[in-house]
Design an enzyme around this catalytic site. Structure first.
Site, PDB file in Angstrom:
ATOM      1  N   CYS A  32       0.776  -1.256   0.041  1.00 53.03           N
ATOM      2  CA  CYS A  32      -0.057  -0.037  -0.096  1.00 53.03           C
ATOM      3  C   CYS A  32       0.800   1.325   0.094  1.00 53.03           C
ATOM      4  O   CYS A  32       1.590   1.490   0.859  1.00 53.03           O
ATOM      5  CB  CYS A  32      -0.993   0.051   1.347  1.00 53.03           C
TER       6      CYS A  32
ATOM      7  N   HIS B   7      -8.039   8.461   3.309  1.00 53.09           N
ATOM      8  CA  HIS B   7      -7.366   9.747   3.317  1.00 53.09           C
ATOM      9  C   HIS B   7      -8.409  10.901   3.193  1.00 53.09           C
ATOM     10  O   HIS B   7      -9.569  10.817   2.421  1.00 53.09           O
ATOM     11  CB  HIS B   7      -6.251   9.596   2.251  1.00 53.09           C
TER      12      HIS B   7
HETATM   13  P1  AMP Z   1      -8.256   9.737  -4.028  1.00 56.30           P
HETATM   14  O1  AMP Z   1      -8.671   9.925  -5.741  1.00 56.30           O
HETATM   15  O2  AMP Z   1      -9.164  10.082  -3.266  1.00 56.30           O
HETATM   16  O3  AMP Z   1      -7.789   8.136  -4.133  1.00 56.30           O
HETATM   17  O4  AMP Z   1      -6.786  10.258  -4.246  1.00 56.30           O
HETATM   18  C1  AMP Z   1      -5.382   9.929  -4.233  1.00 56.30           C
HETATM   19  C2  AMP Z   1      -4.670  11.268  -4.139  1.00 56.30           C
HETATM   20  O5  AMP Z   1      -3.185  10.674  -4.093  1.00 56.30           O
HETATM   21  C3  AMP Z   1      -4.526  11.895  -5.571  1.00 56.30           C
HETATM   22  O6  AMP Z   1      -4.819  13.396  -5.474  1.00 56.30           O
HETATM   23  C4  AMP Z   1      -3.212  11.797  -5.985  1.00 56.30           C
HETATM   24  O7  AMP Z   1      -2.612  13.108  -6.521  1.00 56.30           O
HETATM   25  C5  AMP Z   1      -2.249  11.481  -4.698  1.00 56.30           C
HETATM   26  N1  AMP Z   1      -1.050  10.859  -5.016  1.00 56.30           N
HETATM   27  C6  AMP Z   1      -0.792   9.698  -5.486  1.00 56.30           C
HETATM   28  N2  AMP Z   1       0.369   9.139  -5.200  1.00 56.30           N
HETATM   29  C7  AMP Z   1       0.924  10.289  -4.420  1.00 56.30           C
HETATM   30  C8  AMP Z   1       2.242  10.112  -3.522  1.00 56.30           C
HETATM   31  N3  AMP Z   1       3.059   9.475  -3.836  1.00 56.30           N
HETATM   32  N4  AMP Z   1       2.651  11.273  -2.873  1.00 56.30           N
HETATM   33  C9  AMP Z   1       1.437  12.431  -2.657  1.00 56.30           C
HETATM   34  N5  AMP Z   1       0.331  12.355  -3.153  1.00 56.30           N
HETATM   35  C10 AMP Z   1      -0.058  11.033  -4.080  1.00 56.30           C
HETATM   36 ZN    ZN Z   2      -2.012   1.459   3.727  1.00 62.17          ZN
END
Ligand code: AMP
Ligand code: ZN
Length: 112
Positions: free
Chosen positions: A4, A99
């Site tokens: 994850c 999140h």
């Molecule tokens: P969700 O669509 O609610 O699952 O949001 C996932 C979020 O994680 C998106 O806004 C991505 O830009 C962000 N994200 C993905 N990988 C990373 C990472 N390595 N570091 C920071 N944010 C990330």
């Molecule tokens: Zn996790």
């Protein structure tokens, strides 16, 4: 080692721009920000989504939401901000570790 991504960020195995952390949560900048401020607040505990939250985690969720308000104040979002929890593919969730998005400031898109 967890597969994850957000567990790995919480464990320090994957770098992130961390703005706050404590024993319960980690907060870092979204890698693809949708507004001037775009933070992600995650529990250290792996919970896939809001759907998997149990009554034992009520306190953790309350803590996360209250912390979100404090972080918004720390970020200077005095005019207000938006919090989003995407749940499941139909809700736009792509990372299956619970999140809270905290968005605010310049560039915040309209809603609806
Ligand atoms: P969700 O669509 O609610 O699952 O949001 C996932 C979020 O994680 C998106 O806004 C991505 O830009 C962000 N994200 C993905 N990988 C990373 C990472 N390595 N570091 C920071 N944010 C990330
Ligand atoms: Zn996790």
């Amino acid at each position: 080692m967890s597969d994850c991504l957000f567990c790995r960020i919480a464990a320090g195995e994957v770098p992130a721009d961390i703005v706050y952390e404590d024993e319960k949560v980690v907060v870092f900048k979204d890698i693809n920000p949708k507004a001037a401020v775009h933070l992600l607040l995650i529990p250290r505990l792996h919970v896939a989504s809001l759907r998997e939250v149990t009554p034992e985690q009520d306190e953790l969720l309350g803590y996360m939401l209250r912390l979100t308000a404090k972080l918004a104040a720390d970020q200077g979002l005095d005019e207000g901000y938006r919090t989003i929890i995407n749940t499941g593919p139909g809700g736009g969730q792509v990372i299956f570790h619970l999140h809270v998005h905290l968005l605010g400031g310049e560039g915040l898109p309209g809603f609806g």
